[in-house]
Design an enzyme around this catalytic site. Structure first.
Site, PDB file in Angstrom:
ATOM      1  N   ALA A   9       0.829  -1.212   0.000  1.00  0.00           N
ATOM      2  CA  ALA A   9       0.000   0.000   0.000  1.00  0.00           C
ATOM      3  C   ALA A   9       0.859   1.256   0.000  1.00  0.00           C
ATOM      4  O   ALA A   9       0.502   2.273   0.571  1.00  0.00           O
ATOM      5  CB  ALA A   9      -0.910   0.001   1.233  1.00  0.00           C
ATOM      6  N   ARG A  15      -3.128   8.797 -10.460  1.00  0.00           N
ATOM      7  CA  ARG A  15      -4.282   8.946 -11.361  1.00  0.00           C
ATOM      8  C   ARG A  15      -5.610   9.148 -10.637  1.00  0.00           C
ATOM      9  O   ARG A  15      -6.633   9.414 -11.263  1.00  0.00           O
ATOM     10  CB  ARG A  15      -4.359   7.737 -12.311  1.00  0.00           C
ATOM     11  N   GLY A 101      -3.401  -3.196  -1.326  1.00  0.00           N
ATOM     12  CA  GLY A 101      -4.347  -2.285  -0.683  1.00  0.00           C
ATOM     13  C   GLY A 101      -5.330  -1.656  -1.643  1.00  0.00           C
ATOM     14  O   GLY A 101      -6.355  -1.118  -1.223  1.00  0.00           O
ATOM     15  N   ASP A 102      -5.046  -1.731  -2.939  1.00  0.00           N
ATOM     16  CA  ASP A 102      -5.958  -1.142  -3.919  1.00  0.00           C
ATOM     17  C   ASP A 102      -6.710  -2.199  -4.720  1.00  0.00           C
ATOM     18  O   ASP A 102      -7.259  -1.921  -5.769  1.00  0.00           O
ATOM     19  CB  ASP A 102      -5.195  -0.186  -4.855  1.00  0.00           C
ATOM     20  N   ASN A 167      -1.584 -11.685 -14.540  1.00  0.00           N
ATOM     21  CA  ASN A 167      -1.268 -11.753 -13.114  1.00  0.00           C
ATOM     22  C   ASN A 167      -2.112 -10.728 -12.360  1.00  0.00           C
ATOM     23  O   ASN A 167      -2.133  -9.555 -12.705  1.00  0.00           O
ATOM     24  CB  ASN A 167       0.224 -11.417 -12.947  1.00  0.00           C
ATOM     25  N   ARG A 331     -31.996  13.557  14.251  1.00  0.00           N
ATOM     26  CA  ARG A 331     -30.558  13.612  14.521  1.00  0.00           C
ATOM     27  C   ARG A 331     -30.190  12.711  15.705  1.00  0.00           C
ATOM     28  O   ARG A 331     -31.051  12.169  16.385  1.00  0.00           O
ATOM     29  CB  ARG A 331     -30.148  15.071  14.758  1.00  0.00           C
ATOM     30  N   TYR A 364     -38.797  22.211  15.785  1.00  0.00           N
ATOM     31  CA  TYR A 364     -37.491  21.764  16.248  1.00  0.00           C
ATOM     32  C   TYR A 364     -37.630  21.308  17.689  1.00  0.00           C
ATOM     33  O   TYR A 364     -38.022  22.089  18.568  1.00  0.00           O
ATOM     34  CB  TYR A 364     -36.440  22.885  16.172  1.00  0.00           C
ATOM     35  N   SER A 403     -49.762  25.601  18.454  1.00  0.00           N
ATOM     36  CA  SER A 403     -48.849  25.926  17.346  1.00  0.00           C
ATOM     37  C   SER A 403     -48.019  27.161  17.648  1.00  0.00           C
ATOM     38  O   SER A 403     -48.430  28.033  18.414  1.00  0.00           O
ATOM     39  CB  SER A 403     -49.657  26.197  16.082  1.00  0.00           C
TER      40      SER A 403
HETATM   41  C1  UD1 Z   1       1.707  -5.389 -10.897  1.00  0.00           C
HETATM   42  C2  UD1 Z   1       2.340  -6.686 -11.376  1.00  0.00           C
HETATM   43  C3  UD1 Z   1       1.648  -7.175 -12.641  1.00  0.00           C
HETATM   44  C4  UD1 Z   1       0.163  -7.318 -12.391  1.00  0.00           C
HETATM   45  C5  UD1 Z   1      -0.421  -6.037 -11.840  1.00  0.00           C
HETATM   46  C6  UD1 Z   1      -1.840  -6.230 -11.394  1.00  0.00           C
HETATM   47  C7  UD1 Z   1       4.669  -6.580 -10.734  1.00  0.00           C
HETATM   48  C8  UD1 Z   1       6.066  -6.329 -11.188  1.00  0.00           C
HETATM   49  N1  UD1 Z   1       3.755  -6.465 -11.645  1.00  0.00           N
HETATM   50  O1  UD1 Z   1       1.982  -4.420 -11.913  1.00  0.00           O
HETATM   51  O2  UD1 Z   1       2.193  -8.405 -13.064  1.00  0.00           O
HETATM   52  O3  UD1 Z   1      -0.480  -7.696 -13.601  1.00  0.00           O
HETATM   53  O4  UD1 Z   1       0.323  -5.583 -10.683  1.00  0.00           O
HETATM   54  O5  UD1 Z   1      -2.413  -5.012 -11.066  1.00  0.00           O
HETATM   55  O6  UD1 Z   1       4.457  -6.915  -9.588  1.00  0.00           O
HETATM   56  N2  UD1 Z   1       3.591  -0.960  -4.673  1.00  0.00           N
HETATM   57  C9  UD1 Z   1       4.279  -0.655  -3.529  1.00  0.00           C
HETATM   58  N3  UD1 Z   1       5.589  -0.322  -3.627  1.00  0.00           N
HETATM   59  C10 UD1 Z   1       6.246  -0.280  -4.811  1.00  0.00           C
HETATM   60  C11 UD1 Z   1       5.531  -0.592  -5.972  1.00  0.00           C
HETATM   61  C12 UD1 Z   1       4.195  -0.942  -5.881  1.00  0.00           C
HETATM   62  O7  UD1 Z   1       3.728  -0.680  -2.424  1.00  0.00           O
HETATM   63  O8  UD1 Z   1       7.446   0.034  -4.807  1.00  0.00           O
HETATM   64  C13 UD1 Z   1       2.166  -1.320  -4.552  1.00  0.00           C
HETATM   65  C14 UD1 Z   1       1.279  -0.284  -5.227  1.00  0.00           C
HETATM   66  O9  UD1 Z   1       0.829   0.650  -4.257  1.00  0.00           O
HETATM   67  C15 UD1 Z   1       0.140  -1.132  -5.748  1.00  0.00           C
HETATM   68  C16 UD1 Z   1       0.767  -2.491  -6.003  1.00  0.00           C
HETATM   69  O10 UD1 Z   1       1.960  -2.518  -5.261  1.00  0.00           O
HETATM   70  O11 UD1 Z   1      -0.847  -1.298  -4.780  1.00  0.00           O
HETATM   71  C17 UD1 Z   1       0.993  -2.766  -7.462  1.00  0.00           C
HETATM   72  O12 UD1 Z   1       1.897  -1.813  -7.967  1.00  0.00           O
HETATM   73  P1  UD1 Z   1       1.778  -1.266  -9.439  1.00  0.00           P
HETATM   74  O13 UD1 Z   1       2.861  -0.308  -9.670  1.00  0.00           O
HETATM   75  O14 UD1 Z   1       0.399  -0.838  -9.698  1.00  0.00           O
HETATM   76  O15 UD1 Z   1       2.092  -2.599 -10.256  1.00  0.00           O
HETATM   77  P2  UD1 Z   1       1.789  -2.833 -11.757  1.00  0.00           P
HETATM   78  O16 UD1 Z   1       2.844  -2.195 -12.556  1.00  0.00           O
HETATM   79  O17 UD1 Z   1       0.396  -2.495 -12.042  1.00  0.00           O
HETATM   80 CA    CA Z   2      -1.589  -1.535 -10.689  1.00  0.00          CA
END
Ligand code: UD1
Ligand code: CA
Length: 453
Positions: A9, A15, A101-102, A167, A331, A364, A403
């Site tokens: 996370a 974005r 986390g996302d 993946n 409330r 009220y 009233s």
């Molecule tokens: C990653 C995967 C990819 C997969 C995709 C799914 C890798 C190299 N690639 O790519 O194969 O299809 O997710 O969505 O793993 N994060 C950290 N620290 C970092 C980098 C990332 O905490 O240094 C966290 C981000 O907050 C995010 C998650 O890891 O929640 C994924 O990172 P993101 O950069 O979105 O990976 P992708 O390039 O999308």
């Molecule tokens: Ca991603």
């Protein structure tokens, strides 16, 4: 088998175009990271690690009471580097489950299926088939169909780009293997990052079993990178909530115009009209109708109650047989006894309303206690605030408030007393008395009407 969990996370979520860290954005009223944490807790792990970076203070603050360890990743050098930060806390005899986390809505049943397949020396990958796989890491399988590697979009050949199995990022792997392999990762790739996904090729080279679990639905593994994906996932989440309620027999007049941001428990013969929002814990009894555009938060509503359109109830308890709204605002601290009635444009706060009592229009009533069978006339105001302190109004059983009355608290109106319309009451009224406090009316004969100039 011991279970270590690592939730990534640390990413910024550029974005989302928001100052809030991405994982604190909500689905169904709960931060995305909260959904992931719920799953982790449901899996019964006693070692939950959250890797934080961007907005780490805010993330920590939001989950300060949870049984988790926060691990800082000061620079975001890739998913492999992120997991590496948690290595010191992983146990050699455990399996590590990597979550994001996302990615908030992965069913725990799917995660369990992955874990069931991981022994002491093995790993499980969660994959999904996508019509449009662009942007994701592709799953490379060998002739026997076993996973051999994951290749990121930016590193993939033309043939690899055609692969539609991707993946999800979620993996389960023996913690010991992670400890062996993560220090060996290199960042010699198109993005100059340490890829967690490279451990798949390492496993394949060492003939470690790689089990693949495919997600049932794309939405189960959908990550949120922007507002469009957040909105899609929100609608999906709400449709799932609605489907569960319909299954349980709740009459949702339009499941696509229903929002539950918390937990809604409903009895039988409950009808919910369109555009209602439920927040926190809401409990509805049997035979209840909720009209369009109502907002109900952290409340308990008893049997046979009707809540008409555009009413807002927050931290309220309704015993039952009540009639509320339209346009009522109840409330926190409002308690309605059996059969109490609150009509249109009535606001209540910290108000106990006794059995069968009525506040029907434009009033009220705050910091007040009303007995049984009280009638509060239109436009009655409890003047509960002198600019510094709040004071209480008491109205005993059977009293009638005319009233347009102002009740200047602290004040009480006794049993079966009457207050004449238009009165400003600042002295207690005893039982059975009539209180009337208004300018005496004068009628002037032959009053000359003004004439147009
Ligand atoms: C990653 C995967 C990819 C997969 C995709 C799914 C890798 C190299 N690639 O790519 O194969 O299809 O997710 O969505 O793993 N994060 C950290 N620290 C970092 C980098 C990332 O905490 O240094 C966290 C981000 O907050 C995010 C998650 O890891 O929640 C994924 O990172 P993101 O950069 O979105 O990976 P992708 O390039 O999308
Ligand atoms: Ca991603």
């Amino acid at each position: 088998m011991l279970l270590d969990i690592v939730i990534l996370a640390a990413g910024k979520g550029t974005r989302m175009k928001s100052s809030l860290p991405k994982v604190l954005h909500t689905i169904g009223g709960q931060p995305m990271l909260g959904h992931v944490l719920d799953a982790a807790i449901e899996l019964d792990s006693d070692n939950i690690n959250i890797v934080i970076g961007h907005g780490s203070e805010a993330v920590k603050q939001a989950f300060v009471d949870e049984p988790v360890r926060f691990v800082e990743q000061t620079e975001q050098l890739g998913t492999g580097h992120a997991v590496q930060q948690a290595l010191p806390y992983l146990r050699d005899d455990a399996v590590a489950l990597i979550l994001y986390g996302d990615v908030p809505l992965t069913p725990t049943a799917t995660l369990r299926e992955m874990l069931d397949q991981v022994g002491a020396e093995a790993m499980s990958l969660l994959t999904v088939e996508l019509d449009d796989p662009s942007g994701y890491g592709r799953i490379i399988r060998n002739a026997q169909g076993n996973a051999r590697a994951i290749v990121e979009q930016k590193d993939a050949s033309k043939d690899q780009l055609a692969i539609t199995e991707v993946n999800t990022g979620i993996m389960a792997i023996s913690s010991k293997l992670l400890k062996d392999w993560l220090p060996k990762l290199s960042n010699d790739n198109a993005q100059g990052e340490y890829y967690l996904t490279d451990v798949v090729e390492m496993a394949s080279c060492e003939y470690i079993d790689i089990n693949i679990v495919q997600a049932d639905s794309e939405m189960d593994v959908q990550g949120v990178n922007n507002r469009v994906q957040q909105a899609e996932l929100e609608r999906y989440y709400q449709m799932v909530q609605a489907a569960i309620l319909l299954e349980e027999g709740v009459n949702l007049l339009d499941p696509e115009r229903f929002d539950c941001r918390g937990e809604l428990i409903a009895g039988s013969d409950v009808t919910i009209d369109v555009n209602c929002v439920f927040e926190g814990d809401v409990k509805l009894g049997n035979n209840i109708y909720i009209g369009p555009n109502c907002v109900i938060a952290n409340s308990v509503i008893g049997d046979n109650t009707v809540i008409k359109a555009n009413s807002v109830l927050e931290e309220v308890s309704v015993a039952g047989n009540s009639d509320i709204g339209p346009f009522a605002r109840l409330r926190p601290g409002t308690e309605l006894a059996d059969g109490a009635k609150i009509g249109n444009f009535v606001e209540t706060k910290k108000a106990k309303v006794g059995k069968g009592s009525k506040i029907n229009h434009l009033s009220y009533v705050g910091d007040a206690e009303l007995g049984e069978g009280v009638n509060v006339g239109a436009g009655t105001i409890t003047c509960n605030y002198d600019g510094v302190n709040k004071s209480k109004t008491t109205i005993e059983d059977g009293a009638f408030i005319g009233s347009n009355t102002s009740l200047v608290a602290p004040v009480s109106v006794g049993k079966s007393a009457t207050v004449g319309a238009g009165s400003t009451v600042n002295k207690d009224v005893e039982a059975n008395q009539l209180a009337v406090c208004r300018a005496k009316q004068r009628n002037i004969d032959n009053w000359p009407k003004p004439e147009k100039k």
